[in-house]
Design a protein around this motif. Structure first.
Motif, PDB file in Angstrom:
ATOM      1  N   TRP A 185       0.880  -1.552   0.627  1.00 39.30           N
ATOM      2  CA  TRP A 185       0.127   0.262   0.275  1.00 39.30           C
ATOM      3  C   TRP A 185       1.049   1.410   0.064  1.00 39.30           C
ATOM      4  CZ3 TRP A 185      -1.812  -4.251   1.644  1.00 39.30           C
ATOM      5  CH2 TRP A 185      -3.739  -4.788   1.374  1.00 39.30           C
ATOM      6  N   SER A 186       0.399   2.607  -0.026  1.00 38.34           N
ATOM      7  CA  SER A 186       0.812   3.950  -0.491  1.00 38.34           C
ATOM      8  C   SER A 186       1.717   4.482   0.866  1.00 38.34           C
ATOM      9  CB  SER A 186       0.262   4.936  -1.426  1.00 38.34           C
ATOM     10  OG  SER A 186      -0.754   4.457  -0.369  1.00 38.34           O
ATOM     11  N   GLU A 187       0.960   3.962   2.123  1.00 38.78           N
ATOM     12  CA  GLU A 187       1.331   4.646   3.043  1.00 38.78           C
ATOM     13  C   GLU A 187       1.532   3.362   4.074  1.00 38.78           C
ATOM     14  OE1 GLU A 187      -1.874   6.952   4.889  1.00 38.78           O
ATOM     15  OE2 GLU A 187      -2.721   6.475   3.777  1.00 38.78           O
ATOM     16  N   CYS A 188       2.528   3.679   5.476  1.00 39.54           N
ATOM     17  CA  CYS A 188       2.609   2.954   6.214  1.00 39.54           C
ATOM     18  C   CYS A 188       1.633   3.036   7.610  1.00 39.54           C
ATOM     19  CB  CYS A 188       4.218   3.047   6.823  1.00 39.54           C
ATOM     20  SG  CYS A 188       4.014   1.958   8.184  1.00 39.54           S
ATOM     21  N   PRO A 189       0.273   1.931   7.691  1.00 38.14           N
ATOM     22  CA  PRO A 189      -0.156   2.593   8.767  1.00 38.14           C
ATOM     23  C   PRO A 189       0.206   2.421  10.066  1.00 38.14           C
ATOM     24  CG  PRO A 189      -1.002  -0.043   7.470  1.00 38.14           C
ATOM     25  CD  PRO A 189       0.738   0.894   7.294  1.00 38.14           C
ATOM     26  N   TRP A 190       0.981   2.293  10.565  1.00 36.29           N
ATOM     27  CA  TRP A 190       1.532   2.687  11.701  1.00 36.29           C
ATOM     28  C   TRP A 190       2.664   3.805  12.231  1.00 36.29           C
ATOM     29  CZ3 TRP A 190       6.996   2.061  12.514  1.00 36.29           C
ATOM     30  CH2 TRP A 190       7.221   1.326  11.675  1.00 36.29           C
ATOM     31  N   ASP A 191       2.961   4.085  10.763  1.00 31.90           N
ATOM     32  CA  ASP A 191       3.336   5.470  11.663  1.00 31.90           C
ATOM     33  C   ASP A 191       3.444   6.273  12.384  1.00 31.90           C
ATOM     34  OD1 ASP A 191       6.079   4.216   9.850  1.00 31.90           O
ATOM     35  OD2 ASP A 191       5.368   5.544   7.680  1.00 31.90           O
ATOM     36  N   ASP A 192       1.793   6.417  11.795  1.00 31.42           N
ATOM     37  CA  ASP A 192       1.355   8.264  13.010  1.00 31.42           C
ATOM     38  C   ASP A 192       1.103   7.262  14.468  1.00 31.42           C
ATOM     39  OD1 ASP A 192       1.324   9.591  10.509  1.00 31.42           O
ATOM     40  OD2 ASP A 192      -0.852   9.304   9.790  1.00 31.42           O
ATOM     41  N   ASP A 193       0.475   5.715  13.964  1.00 30.21           N
ATOM     42  CA  ASP A 193       0.238   5.737  15.744  1.00 30.21           C
ATOM     43  C   ASP A 193       1.598   5.523  16.067  1.00 30.21           C
ATOM     44  OD1 ASP A 193      -2.544   4.740  14.737  1.00 30.21           O
ATOM     45  OD2 ASP A 193      -1.607   3.013  14.039  1.00 30.21           O
ATOM     46  N   LEU A 194       2.116   5.548  15.876  1.00 28.78           N
ATOM     47  CA  LEU A 194       3.720   4.944  16.810  1.00 28.78           C
ATOM     48  C   LEU A 194       4.311   6.764  16.982  1.00 28.78           C
ATOM     49  CD1 LEU A 194       5.258   2.951  18.002  1.00 28.78           C
ATOM     50  CD2 LEU A 194       7.028   3.731  15.823  1.00 28.78           C
ATOM     51  N   LYS A 195       3.266   7.674  16.549  1.00 28.62           N
ATOM     52  CA  LYS A 195       4.032   8.575  17.186  1.00 28.62           C
ATOM     53  C   LYS A 195       3.043   9.756  17.762  1.00 28.62           C
ATOM     54  CE  LYS A 195       5.622  10.098  12.206  1.00 28.62           C
ATOM     55  NZ  LYS A 195       5.555  11.059  10.335  1.00 28.62           N
ATOM     56  N   TYR A 196       2.215   9.393  17.462  1.00 29.93           N
ATOM     57  CA  TYR A 196       0.886   9.605  18.828  1.00 29.93           C
ATOM     58  C   TYR A 196       1.426   9.017  19.513  1.00 29.93           C
ATOM     59  CZ  TYR A 196      -2.026  12.226  15.481  1.00 29.93           C
ATOM     60  OH  TYR A 196      -2.493  13.452  15.262  1.00 29.93           O
ATOM     61  N   ALA A 197       1.950   7.163  20.038  1.00 31.62           N
ATOM     62  CA  ALA A 197       1.555   6.698  21.073  1.00 31.62           C
ATOM     63  C   ALA A 197       3.556   7.791  22.076  1.00 31.62           C
ATOM     64  CB  ALA A 197       2.492   5.224  21.195  1.00 31.62           C
ATOM     65  N   GLN A 198       4.701   8.183  21.448  1.00 31.21           N
ATOM     66  CA  GLN A 198       5.954   8.787  21.441  1.00 31.21           C
ATOM     67  C   GLN A 198       5.184   9.402  22.185  1.00 31.21           C
ATOM     68  OE1 GLN A 198       8.904   7.266  21.784  1.00 31.21           O
ATOM     69  NE2 GLN A 198       8.595   8.882  23.384  1.00 31.21           N
ATOM     70  N   ALA A 199       4.288  11.031  21.464  1.00 32.76           N
ATOM     71  CA  ALA A 199       3.943  12.151  21.920  1.00 32.76           C
ATOM     72  C   ALA A 199       3.289  11.644  23.025  1.00 32.76           C
ATOM     73  CB  ALA A 199       3.431  12.947  20.414  1.00 32.76           C
ATOM     74  N   VAL A 200       2.537  10.767  23.628  1.00 30.82           N
ATOM     75  CA  VAL A 200       1.489  11.138  24.398  1.00 30.82           C
ATOM     76  C   VAL A 200       2.473  10.763  26.286  1.00 30.82           C
ATOM     77  CG1 VAL A 200      -0.264   9.539  25.711  1.00 30.82           C
ATOM     78  CG2 VAL A 200      -0.019   9.886  24.122  1.00 30.82           C
TER      79      VAL A 200
END
Length: 485
Positions: free
Chosen positions: A118-133
């Motif tokens: 797929w054109s985008e990685c599904p977990w990149d945003d999830d991990l960034k938000y998790a780290q920020a939290v």
């Protein structure tokens, strides 16, 4: 602080559900992530109350942290963090209750194997938000790969179930075998008292004076968001290790807390869909791993040939979407797995085709005894706020061992083999089982002509499919005005 952990990878000692051997899996190049070892201990700090951190919020309403407090603090808690709002609020409530927390992001095969598909990685945003939290309250975050476990114990099981015409529930399997299975085993000796997540459920643990008593899974305060159905096949040892901080509050309160806490992901939408699919459509998952095989659609009542389908595994009982037939609405009512035939009907909800009785196998009870024979309970046959009143009867069969015969007080047209049925006594979930293939005399009737047509070896002789029009949609000619004499 972010660390990537690649060797928290114990295989499950025994499968929690019977099933075929795992399917062969495509090979991937090894990942150069740092291993967890005695030289790289987890950041589980000593059990002392954490010092105030930037962004700390005081909660004046006791019920907000009741399910996070666990009657004593501080505890060492491993918190499953997905990057979504629910798990982030759960982490903050545990932190506010005085517990020493380490967050874990579970990275599974599907998210990585499909990065180039797929054109985008599904977990990149999830991990960034998790780290920020985590950064806001100075909680360490570990990224754990459980890709092999996920393939062996969830994906392979799902694919085999679909190939056999059944409809598995991947979210139940993910909770039982991965989140609170392989992961729990991986951290068993690392000093954590509990595992916590953002599920909407409430676990009542026994009091200290009766420490050997069972833990009880209870409905959450938010009946619409309640997720006890997805947790109903856990074992008692698993349940005893869990905390669900959101079990005492509602989704609206969670959203309000996310704003009050100024979470970086406060505006994120809730995830919709299967545990592991992320941004991938279910039909794409099935097509990639099972493929397509053209078959015929037959009307159950007449045996009329209506059209073609892509393969019986794309369809489940009660399904309406994706049939592409005129004159509907049409519903999938039965499947002939051996001949790759799907039977459909427009009369799915008629009274003479009701379903009230079914059998459940692979039984799992949180207490040893389970329900009494002929006991009246409530049950769920899907994730929904709705319950059925039911009566259960214990049976012993040669093929499936101990089974439960279930009679509902009202009709349910969407019963599908392979799905879970969860049982409740008042607000307590007793456990669950898997709906079996064997139906009683109340199953949807398929006429003899349809069954005979399904068994035809050369279906090319059937000619063109019949096109059925819905007469209500036809425009009626206006009557001519009456002539005046």
């Amino acid at each position: 602080m972010l660390r990537v952990v690649s060797t928290l990878r114990p295989l499950l000692r025994s499968p929690l559900l019977p099933g075929p051997k795992p399917l062969p899996r495509p090979r991937r190049p090894p990942r150069p992530f740092r291993a967890l070892s005695s030289a790289a201990p987890l950041a589980a700090s000593p059990p002392s109350a954490p010092s105030p951190a930037p962004g700390a919020v005081e909660f004046r309403e006791e019920h907000l942290v009741r399910c996070a407090a666990a009657r004593r603090a501080p505890l060492r808690v491993a918190v499953l963090l997905s990057g979504g709002v629910d798990s982030s609020v759960a982490l903050r409530l545990l932190h506010a209750a005085g517990h020493s927390c380490t967050a874990f992001y579970l990275k599974i095969w599907f998210q990585e194997d499909f990065r180039n598909f797929w054109s985008e990685c599904p977990w990149d945003d999830d991990l960034k938000y998790a780290q920020a939290v985590c950064d806001k309250i100075d909680v360490p975050l570990e990224v754990v790969h459980l890709s092999d476990e996920y393939w062996n114990h969830v994906v392979s099981h799902m694919i085999n179930e679909y190939r056999n015409g059944r409809t598995p529930n991947p979210d139940v399997l993910c909770n039982t075998r991965i989140k609170f299975g392989a992961f729990l085993e991986a951290i068993e000796n690392l000093g954590f008292d509990y595992i916590a997540s953002g599920h909407y459920a409430h676990v009542v643990h026994p009091p200290f004076e009766n420490a050997e008593g069972p833990s009880v899974l209870q409905l959450s305060k938010d009946e619409v968001k309640d997720q006890t159905y997805f947790l109903s096949h856990l074992s008692q040892p698993q349940l005893r290790r869990l905390l669900f901080p959101l079990g005492c509050i509602t989704k609206d309160e969670v959203r309000s807390l996310a704003v009050q806490m100024d979470l970086p992901n406060q505006a994120r939408k809730d995830s919709q869909g299967i545990c592991f699919l992320g941004k991938v459509k279910f039909s794409e998952f099935v097509q990639r791993h099972i493929g397509e095989m053209k078959g015929i659609l037959l009307e159950a009542e007449t045996g009329d040939y209506l059209g073609m389908h892509r393969g019986f595994w794309f369809y489940t009982i009660g399904q309406r979407q994706g049939l592409r037939l005129s004159g509907g609405p049409w519903y999938v009512v039965e499947k002939d797995v051996q001949n790759n035939v799907v039977f459909v009907s427009r009369n799915y909800y008629s009274l003479d085709k009701r379903r009230r009785t079914f059998r459940v196998g692979s039984l799992n009870w949180f207490s040893d005894s389970g329900p009494s024979d002929n006991e009246r309970l409530k049950c769920k046959v899907r994730h929904s706020p709705d319950f059925h009143d039911c009566t259960v009867t214990k049976e012993q069969t040669e093929e499936n061992g101990d089974v439960l015969a279930v009679r509902l007080s009202e009709d349910d047209q969407g019963l599908a083999a392979g799905q879970f049925a969860a049982f409740y006594r008042d607000s307590a979930c007793l456990g669950s089982g898997i709906i079996l293939d064997s139906w009683d005399e109340m199953s949807f009737p398929v006429c003899a002509k349809a069954l005979e047509t399904a068994r035809m070896e050369d279906k090319s002789k059937m000619g063109k499919p019949i096109r059925i029009m819905n007469l209500e949609h036809l425009v009626k000619p206006e009557p001519e005005p009456a002539k005046v004499a």
